[in-house]
Design an enzyme around this catalytic site. Structure first.
Site, short mmCIF file in Angstrom:
data_model
loop_
_atom_site.label_atom_id
_atom_site.label_comp_id
_atom_site.label_asym_id
_atom_site.label_seq_id
_atom_site.Cartn_x
_atom_site.Cartn_y
_atom_site.Cartn_z
N GLY B 14 -36.06 -38.99 24.32
CA GLY B 14 -37.47 -38.76 25.08
C GLY B 14 -38.18 -39.81 24.62
N ALA B 15 -38.89 -40.44 25.62
CA ALA B 15 -39.79 -41.64 25.35
C ALA B 15 -41.08 -41.39 25.97
CB ALA B 15 -38.95 -43.05 26.07
N GLY B 16 -41.45 -40.44 25.71
CA GLY B 16 -43.00 -40.06 26.01
C GLY B 16 -43.68 -40.41 24.82
N ALA B 18 -44.51 -38.32 21.95
CA ALA B 18 -43.85 -37.73 21.01
C ALA B 18 -42.61 -38.73 20.45
CB ALA B 18 -43.53 -36.53 21.25
N PHE B 140 -64.58 -30.93 27.53
CA PHE B 140 -63.20 -30.14 28.19
C PHE B 140 -63.16 -29.00 27.90
CE2 PHE B 140 -59.34 -31.66 29.93
CZ PHE B 140 -59.65 -33.03 30.26
N ASP B 234 -35.02 -29.89 29.50
CA ASP B 234 -33.64 -30.15 28.96
C ASP B 234 -33.39 -30.01 27.48
OD1 ASP B 234 -33.11 -31.06 31.77
OD2 ASP B 234 -33.21 -32.94 31.33
N GLN B 253 -48.71 -22.18 30.37
CA GLN B 253 -50.13 -22.27 30.81
C GLN B 253 -50.14 -22.61 32.26
OE1 GLN B 253 -52.66 -25.78 29.73
NE2 GLN B 253 -53.82 -24.14 28.65
N HIS B 255 -52.76 -24.23 35.00
CA HIS B 255 -53.83 -24.88 35.10
C HIS B 255 -54.76 -24.49 36.37
CE1 HIS B 255 -56.46 -28.51 35.42
NE2 HIS B 255 -56.11 -28.67 34.33
N LEU B 265 -52.21 -32.47 40.11
CA LEU B 265 -53.28 -32.10 39.06
C LEU B 265 -54.60 -32.57 39.44
CD1 LEU B 265 -54.13 -30.68 36.42
CD2 LEU B 265 -53.81 -32.61 35.41
N GLU B 268 -58.97 -31.55 34.51
CA GLU B 268 -60.04 -30.69 33.93
C GLU B 268 -61.40 -31.25 33.95
OE1 GLU B 268 -58.93 -27.59 31.21
OE2 GLU B 268 -60.83 -28.06 30.03
N ARG B 299 -58.28 -22.43 29.93
CA ARG B 299 -57.60 -22.46 31.14
C ARG B 299 -57.10 -21.06 31.66
NH1 ARG B 299 -54.70 -28.19 30.42
NH2 ARG B 299 -56.63 -29.52 30.75
N HIS B 366 -48.60 -25.55 34.56
CA HIS B 366 -49.02 -26.68 33.81
C HIS B 366 -48.24 -27.01 32.56
CE1 HIS B 366 -51.46 -30.08 33.28
NE2 HIS B 366 -52.20 -29.60 32.23
N GLU B 397 -44.40 -31.72 23.71
CA GLU B 397 -44.38 -30.37 24.54
C GLU B 397 -43.23 -29.48 24.09
OE1 GLU B 397 -46.22 -30.82 28.24
OE2 GLU B 397 -45.51 -28.81 28.79
N ARG B 408 -53.17 -23.41 25.26
CA ARG B 408 -53.41 -24.72 24.84
C ARG B 408 -54.72 -24.99 25.27
NH1 ARG B 408 -53.02 -30.17 27.05
NH2 ARG B 408 -52.38 -29.16 29.17
N SER B 413 -52.74 -31.73 23.90
CA SER B 413 -51.46 -32.01 23.89
C SER B 413 -51.19 -33.36 23.79
CB SER B 413 -50.88 -31.12 25.12
OG SER B 413 -51.41 -31.80 26.24
N LEU B 414 -51.72 -34.22 24.37
CA LEU B 414 -51.60 -35.64 24.01
C LEU B 414 -51.73 -35.75 22.73
CD1 LEU B 414 -53.62 -37.51 27.05
CD2 LEU B 414 -51.06 -37.12 26.64
C1 LIG Z 1 -50.42 -33.77 35.32
C2 LIG Z 1 -50.66 -33.51 33.88
C3 LIG Z 1 -51.82 -34.10 33.05
C4 LIG Z 1 -51.90 -33.80 31.85
N1 LIG Z 1 -53.09 -34.08 31.23
C5 LIG Z 1 -53.32 -34.08 29.67
C6 LIG Z 1 -54.61 -34.52 29.32
O1 LIG Z 1 -55.31 -34.87 29.73
N2 LIG Z 1 -54.85 -34.02 27.88
C7 LIG Z 1 -53.49 -33.89 27.05
O2 LIG Z 1 -53.72 -33.64 26.04
N3 LIG Z 1 -52.58 -33.29 27.79
C8 LIG Z 1 -52.28 -33.34 28.85
N4 LIG Z 1 -51.23 -33.04 29.61
C9 LIG Z 1 -50.07 -32.63 28.86
C10 LIG Z 1 -49.28 -33.77 28.02
O3 LIG Z 1 -49.24 -34.92 29.16
C11 LIG Z 1 -47.78 -33.55 27.76
O4 LIG Z 1 -48.08 -32.53 27.06
C12 LIG Z 1 -47.44 -34.54 26.88
O5 LIG Z 1 -47.54 -35.74 27.51
C13 LIG Z 1 -45.89 -34.33 26.43
O6 LIG Z 1 -45.52 -35.45 25.84
P1 LIG Z 1 -44.21 -35.63 25.28
O7 LIG Z 1 -43.98 -36.88 24.76
O8 LIG Z 1 -43.63 -34.39 24.78
O9 LIG Z 1 -43.18 -35.69 26.61
P2 LIG Z 1 -42.94 -36.40 28.14
O10 LIG Z 1 -44.11 -37.18 28.06
O11 LIG Z 1 -42.96 -35.48 29.01
O12 LIG Z 1 -41.60 -37.26 27.83
C14 LIG Z 1 -40.35 -36.76 27.82
C15 LIG Z 1 -39.39 -37.56 27.62
O13 LIG Z 1 -38.25 -36.90 27.44
C16 LIG Z 1 -37.08 -37.48 28.23
N5 LIG Z 1 -36.31 -36.69 28.31
C17 LIG Z 1 -36.06 -35.21 28.97
N6 LIG Z 1 -34.99 -34.67 29.16
C18 LIG Z 1 -34.22 -35.64 28.88
C19 LIG Z 1 -32.82 -35.78 28.97
N7 LIG Z 1 -31.98 -34.69 29.28
N8 LIG Z 1 -32.07 -36.79 28.46
C20 LIG Z 1 -32.84 -37.92 28.22
N9 LIG Z 1 -34.18 -38.04 28.14
C21 LIG Z 1 -34.82 -36.85 28.30
C22 LIG Z 1 -37.62 -38.05 29.52
O14 LIG Z 1 -37.29 -39.11 30.26
C23 LIG Z 1 -39.15 -38.67 28.77
O15 LIG Z 1 -39.03 -39.84 28.17
C24 LIG Z 1 -50.94 -33.30 31.01
C25 LIG Z 1 -49.82 -32.61 31.56
C26 LIG Z 1 -49.85 -32.93 32.93
C27 LIG Z 1 -48.43 -32.40 33.73
#
Ligand SMILES: Cc1cc2nc3c(=O)[nH]c(=O)nc-3n(C[C@H](O)[C@H](O)[C@H](O)COP(=O)(O)OP(=O)(O)OC[C@H]3O[C@@H](n4cnc5c(N)ncnc54)[C@H](O)[C@@H]3O)c2cc1C
Ligand code: SF4
Ligand code: SF4
Ligand code: FES
Lengths: 520, 600
Positions: B14-16, B18, B140, B234, B253, B255, B265, B268, B299, B366, B397, B408, B413-414
């Site tokens: 995961g490269a989000g 977190a 918010f 996953d 949740q 939205h 989206l 909010e 929400r 959401h 997440e 939430r 969550s960011l």
């Molecule tokens: C439209 C939208 C708007 C939002 N706005 C806000 C906001 O304003 N403020 C807020 O606090 N939160 C917001 N959220 C929630 C927040 O964006 C997320 O909870 C948060 O970004 C999750 O980050 P993460 O690093 O956990 O996962 P993600 O950013 O979802 O990253 C998941 C990573 O895992 C990798 N991955 C997943 N499965 C596999 C696999 N099987 N093999 C290899 N790689 C895999 C993906 O490639 C990705 O890199 C929003 C959510 C949505 C949907």
């Protein structure tokens, strides 16, 4: 949308290719129901789920923020998830979907963007943080943020990169996206080592400043436009390619970049009915590009203009000895200091004559007067606009014919950058005998000749495959006998290419003005 | 499909926000051999889609005195009293969570928030600013003061760019477009993962001393969702299959403002900046549900209120399933300055200018409150007693710390992904530097993954085969109706039966694309299989929880029941059977923040 009311299905003509099994790419036509609101991505997803699971493309966010789904739709790069099907199908309900051009295809619409990411890494995209940071945030004004915002909004979709003509011939070029990122970093006062981003960026001199990248960016950012800002930083440090330095010095000394004597500037017009616009009342002031003043080939288009205006009863004048280089290319090269001085001086000269109208020989002068001379009190037009109006008003009449098949090359500074596509074509179409054919890449999708942004004086790193060569080959493939254009730079570049390629027996490069005179 | 083993000290999936925070931090702490795997290019991770903001009590903005809860904001002049505090952020979050959030973790969230927002800023994040150049904040839902730090409405995009670039600066290696199929755990010790290089279709075993998941949410289990295609949960499915429990999965949740039918989206912040919700009579119906907070109630409450309006025939749109989000009174300047992306989205997908027209929206799946249970260092836990799974971490997440409890708050969550991503990074670095070892792999670790792939490729069924896409569609439809905003016993029982039937049918599902290279048909199928795996856990938890709390709303048990249900659901896999449920106490500071009635 309702215009297609009777057309209930859309046909996607998709370029398919799996290099493991297919010899070469081939088009496949697949149908989906055409309903308002359906995007191209929706259509692809539907096909994948219901008709052919092997259709391959990237997607994730489906609302234009992740940059995954960039593809080429009817010749233009865009995000499939943001593009409504109804906006892109033709009268027959057909839309052509292809992978991004200029990058290798992995499978169907999935391309290999590794060179894109390599260039991104090469400029060291990260901010170099301060060792000592404040307890809270750095103070940055909202205005400063706005200017950064624009660059940081880039979603790395690659639309610009794949549309860039220089990238099409040389993957070593830094590319618009990476220039934009470098710009972001060097504009940010929090970045503690601007040099890091600028040390490996010298290929930015290859940018032709055609602005195709700006044209095709789905986020309406201006990646190519930052080239001049970045170059200006190199200029300040004296890091300018030698030949460009010569052009800059010459512009400073001789008021033209070609190392020609200023005194000879009007030699091309000897014996022609041309007034001194400063002292005589004239209908229009003709501003002649440095290239058209000194280059024997380009001089012909200026001479043709004078001849034609005389026949049309237009009283044409020039600035005489006060005519100097407009500075357009100096600005694009990033010599901002020189450019500012030139703008000031030339604005003063241009505001003196009585006429309200300047007509330029070159799209470059036209562009710079229209967009970068804030205090100019005249109406600047490119000659194609002026002449098209004279023809429409019946002031220019054609007695002869040009019985040739002609294709038209859109100069970037005229077309992409100023949206002037119709006037040049309307002139050509009004000339008796001409059969106008279009190249595959025309209007907003035109291919740059490679001559802008200082490239006239700088060979560039891209060796061998010159853009102008490719352009000429494309023109030849239409069966045209004449490749017409409306810019001294394009004329020069394309004409050279025809000679180098030894295609002079098949095609001839002409400026539109020359054709007007031929038919008069 | 060869099986080649690759070895790292640390593998992060995961490269989000977190995953990347964890990688950057661990690398900065001196762990050099880190591999980050992402099924899509890191910068395409869903974190980049977040719009509204990231919460932190940095006290830069306050409401203009005397203008009420929806009035304008101004910067707090130097020396003036502050409006926000850690205690307030903590309390708002606890209340938002309907007292299911763990209060020790929430305190960490709130106090790390301030520091991490400044760290983002020092690393180059382009935040919007107050007139005097500080980070701007907005209101918010559920937050009692303006606490959301933002970058126009592309906050997530800016944060993700910033942290990704810093990870590159620290030399982190990314495996872009590699799809992880399985997590290898034996004897409660994590040993690595099995992943497919999407480009070649080859399956590799990746060995590591520590594995961390930052795999994001599971909103794609629902038909209408704000989530990206990649959000297929996953990570939670893989952890569950490997014997790690899942916690509080029933809390999903919805939205209040996804675009009508599309789910895209509308942040909010639309309501934070002053937008209204109206029904088909033009009434601001939130008056009847949350008279004080109105549209800025949390929400779960707003989505339920919308759904009641819809159910009672006051919805808009051709099928009456929509509600209007009205921003026409905000004016062009405010909209273009603060909500440019929303304006662009409404224009692109609805053909509407929000300056002039109300936008049809609907409540939309959401955010996934549940996930892999962890302690506050990202250390995954194996049971209700809190024993660790050695060498396995999770954050963001996909994890459940739990800071969000039953619901939430927006912008938390960011924050969670960043704060607990960073904490995981520190914990992992310590673990590695403390002498962690590579543990031996089981015999043929890739076998299960290979079998999954081979079965989906198998040709022997001919026309008997099931379509993976069709099964996915039916599942999402079923989850929306059976386990959506409102739930009851009959509906949940049906849903459970149906998901089991779908799991059965999936055994006969086959992909259409039989090629090795970049087989996204295969990837979609594997993702659908994952949806089927954890949907069962969501439904089981929801069926067992006979109360209504936060986002879990049982029409047959409409009240919160603290006597029986002030506890976390822990679900363990039990072979082919339904999960085994056990329960874990919520961490509550009974002195400071004892449960109260939750009113807005
Ligand atoms: C439209 C939208 C708007 C939002 N706005 C806000 C906001 O304003 N403020 C807020 O606090 N939160 C917001 N959220 C929630 C927040 O964006 C997320 O909870 C948060 O970004 C999750 O980050 P993460 O690093 O956990 O996962 P993600 O950013 O979802 O990253 C998941 C990573 O895992 C990798 N991955 C997943 N499965 C596999 C696999 N099987 N093999 C290899 N790689 C895999 C993906 O490639 C990705 O890199 C929003 C959510 C949505 C949907
Ligand atoms: S201006 Fe033209 S040459 Fe320069 S980066 Fe953009 S597309 Fe490429
Ligand atoms: S500048 Fe525009 S076209 Fe280029 S990568 Fe960024 S968003 Fe895409
Ligand atoms: S799917 Fe994300 S930009 Fe199109």
């Amino acid at each position: 949308m309702s215009g297609n009311g009777h057309n209930k299905t859309a046909t996607l003509r998709i370029e398919r290719f799996n290099p493991d099994v297919d010899e070469k790419p081939a088009f496949e036509e697949l149908q989906v129901e055409l309903v308002p609101g359906k995007t191209i991505l929706d259509a692809l997803l539907e096909i994948k789920e219901e008709q052919d699971g092997s259709l391959t493309f990237r997607r994730s966010c489906r609302h234009g923020i992740c940059g995954s789904c960039t593809m080429n739709i009817n010749g233009t790069n865009m995000l499939a998830c943001e593009s409504a099907l109804t906006d892109h199908v033709n009268e027959d309900g057909l839309v052509t979907v292809r992978p991004l051009p200029s990058v290798p295809v992995i499978k169907d619409l999935v391309t290999d963007r590794s060179s894109f990411w390599e260039q991104y890494q090469r400029i060291k995209p990260w901010l170099v943080p301060a060792e000592e940071v404040p307890e809270k945030e750095f103070r940055i004004s909202p205005d400063e943020v706005n200017s950064l915002n624009n660059a940081e909004r880039c979603i790395m979709c690659g639309a610009c990169y794949s549309a860039c003509p220089v990238i099409s011939i040389d993957k070593g070029f830094v590319g618009p996206h990476a220039m934009l990122k470098a710009f972001l970093r060097v504009s940010d006062s929090r970045d503690k080592d601007h040099d890091v981003h600028m040390t490996d960026i010298e290929t930015l001199w290859d940018c032709t400043t055609c602005y195709m990248c700006v044209e095709q960016c789905p986020k309406e950012l201006s990646p190519g436009k930052v080239a001049s800002t970045l170059r200006s930083l190199l200029v300040e440090e004296g890091k300018v390619p030698r030949t460009l330095g010569v052009a800059l010095t010459s512009t400073f000394r001789n008021k033209n970049p070609f190392e020609m004597a200023h005194a000879d500037r009007l030699a091309w017009a000897e014996g022609l009915p041309l007034q001194d616009g400063k002292t005589n009342p004239v209908d229009a002031l003709y501003f002649v590009c440095c290239l058209a003043c000194y280059d024997p080939r380009a001089q012909k288009l200026a001479q043709a203009m004078v001849t034609s205006m005389d026949a049309a009863g237009v009283n044409l004048g020039t600035l005489g000895s006060e005519e100097v280089c407009c500075g357009s290319e100096m600005q694009r090269i990033g010599e901002m200091g020189l450019f500012e001085v030139m703008v000031e001086e030339l604005t003063e000269s241009l505001n003196k004559p009585q006429t309200q109208q300047i007509v330029t020989a070159s799209p470059h002068c036209f562009n710079v007067f229209s967009n970068h001379y804030p205090d100019l009190n005249l109406n600047a037009e490119h000659y194609t606009q002026y002449v098209a109006r004279l023809i429409a008003d019946g002031k220019i009449e054609f007695k002869g014919e040009v019985n040739k098949r002609v294709t038209y090359h859109d100069p970037c500074y005229l077309g992409i950058q100023n949206d002037i596509f119709d006037e040049p074509r309307s002139i050509l179409q009004s000339i008796p005998g001409i059969e106008l054919v279009e190249m595959e890449r025309s209007r907003k999708q035109s291919l740059c000749c490679g001559g802008g942004g200082g490239r006239m004086w700088f060979e560039g790193h891209a060796s061998g495959a010159h853009l102008s060569h490719e352009r000429v080959r494309e023109a030849v493939s239409t069966g045209a006998q004449i490749l017409a254009t409306a810019c001294p730079f394009c004329l020069n570049m394309l004409d050279d290419a025809v000679k180098t390629l030894a295609l002079d027996d098949q095609i001839e490069v002409k400026d539109i003005m020359e054709l007007v005179v031929e038919a008069s | 499909m060869s099986t080649e083993t690759i070895t790292h000290d640390v593998i992060i999936v995961g490269a989000g926000l977190a995953g990347t925070w964890a990688a950057m931090t661990a690398s900065r702490e001196g762990v050099k051999n880190i591999g980050v795997i992402s099924k899509i290019h890191p910068l395409r991770s869903h974190s980049g889609a977040a719009q509204g903001g990231i919460a932190a009590a940095i006290n830069n903005m306050r409401p203009v005195a005397g203008t009420g809860p929806r009035g304008p904001l101004e910067q707090i002049p130097a020396g003036d009293p502050t409006v926000d505090s850690l205690e307030l952020h903590v309390f708002d979050t606890i209340k938002g969570s309907d007292w299911l959030g763990d209060q020790d973790a929430i305190e960490i969230l709130a106090s790390d928030a301030i520091d991490i927002v400044y760290e983002y800023e020092h690393m180059g994040c382009v935040f919007s600013r107050t007139p005097d150049g500080r980070i701007a904040q907005r209101r918010f839902g559920g937050h009692s003061v303006p606490r959301a730090c933002y970058a126009a409405d592309w906050t997530g995009h800016m944060l993700l760019q910033t942290i990704h670039e810093q990870a590159l600066r620290h030399g982190v290696h990314f495996y872009s477009e590699w799809y992880v199929l399985d997590l290898i755990i034996e004897d409660n010790i994590c040993r690595g993962v099995v992943a497919m290089d999407v480009l070649t279709g080859e399956i590799h075993t990746l060995r590591a001393k520590a594995v961390m998941f930052g795999t994001g949410g599971y909103g794609r289990a629902y038909k209408v969702t704000t989530n990206a295609h990649a959000n297929t949960g996953d990570g939670v499915a893989m952890a569950y299959n490997a014997g790690v429990p899942l916690m509080d999965m029933e809390f999903v949740q919805f939205h209040p403002t996804g675009l009508y039918r599309l789910g895209i989206l509308m942040t909010e912040a639309c309501r934070g900046e002053g937008g209204y919700l109206t029904n088909n009579k033009g009434e601001r119906f939130m008056e009847n549900y949350a008279p004080e907070k109105m549209e800025l109630a949390p929400r779960d409450l707003v989505s339920r209120s919308e759904q009641i309006e819809i159910n009672e025939g006051r919805g808009i749109g051709s099928d009456g399933q929509g509600i209007y989000l009205d921003m026409t009174h905000l004016g062009r300047e405010k909209i273009e300055g603060r909500l440019p992306q929303v304006q662009e989205i409404a224009h692109n997908f609805m053909g509407l200018d929000i300056v002039e027209n109300p936008v049809p929206i609907q409540p939309t799946a959401h955010y996934s409150m549940g996930g892999i249970p962890t302690d506050s260092h990202g250390q995954a836990i194996a049971d209700a007693e809190g024993n660790p799974v050695v060498g396995f971490y999770a954050a963001g997440e996909c994890a459940c710390v739990s800071v969000h409890g039953a619901n939430r708050l927006g912008t938390n969550s960011l924050l969670e992904a960043s704060v607990f991503g960073r904490r995981s990074g520190y914990a992992i670095a310590e673990f590695i530097k403390g002498g962690a070892e590579l543990h031996p792999l089981p015999v043929d670790p890739g076998k299960h993954s290979r079998q999954r792939v081979e079965r989906l490729m198998d040709d022997s069924l001919g026309d008997e085969r099931e379509s993976t896409a069709e099964i996915g569609r039916e599942l999402k439809e079923m989850m929306t109706h059976g386990c959506g905003i409102f739930r009851d016993e009959d509906g949940l029982q049906n849903a459970l039966n149906e998901v089991q039937q779908l799991q059965e049918r999936f055994k006969n599902a086959r992909v259409m694309d039989k090629s090795q290279r970049f087989n996204t048909d295969m990837q979609n199928a594997l993702e659908t299989e994952n949806l089927l795996t954890f949907s069962e856990v969501i439904i089981s938890g929801a069926l067992a929880r006979t109360e209504s709390r936060g986002a879990h709303s049982r029409t047959d048990f409409p009240k919160r029941d603290d006597d029986s249900w002030l506890k976390h659901t822990i679900a363990h896999k039990n072979g082919d059977q339904l999960p085994i449920l056990s329960y874990k106490d919520v961490n509550i500071d009974w002195e400071k923040n004892p449960p109260q009635e939750r009113k807005y």
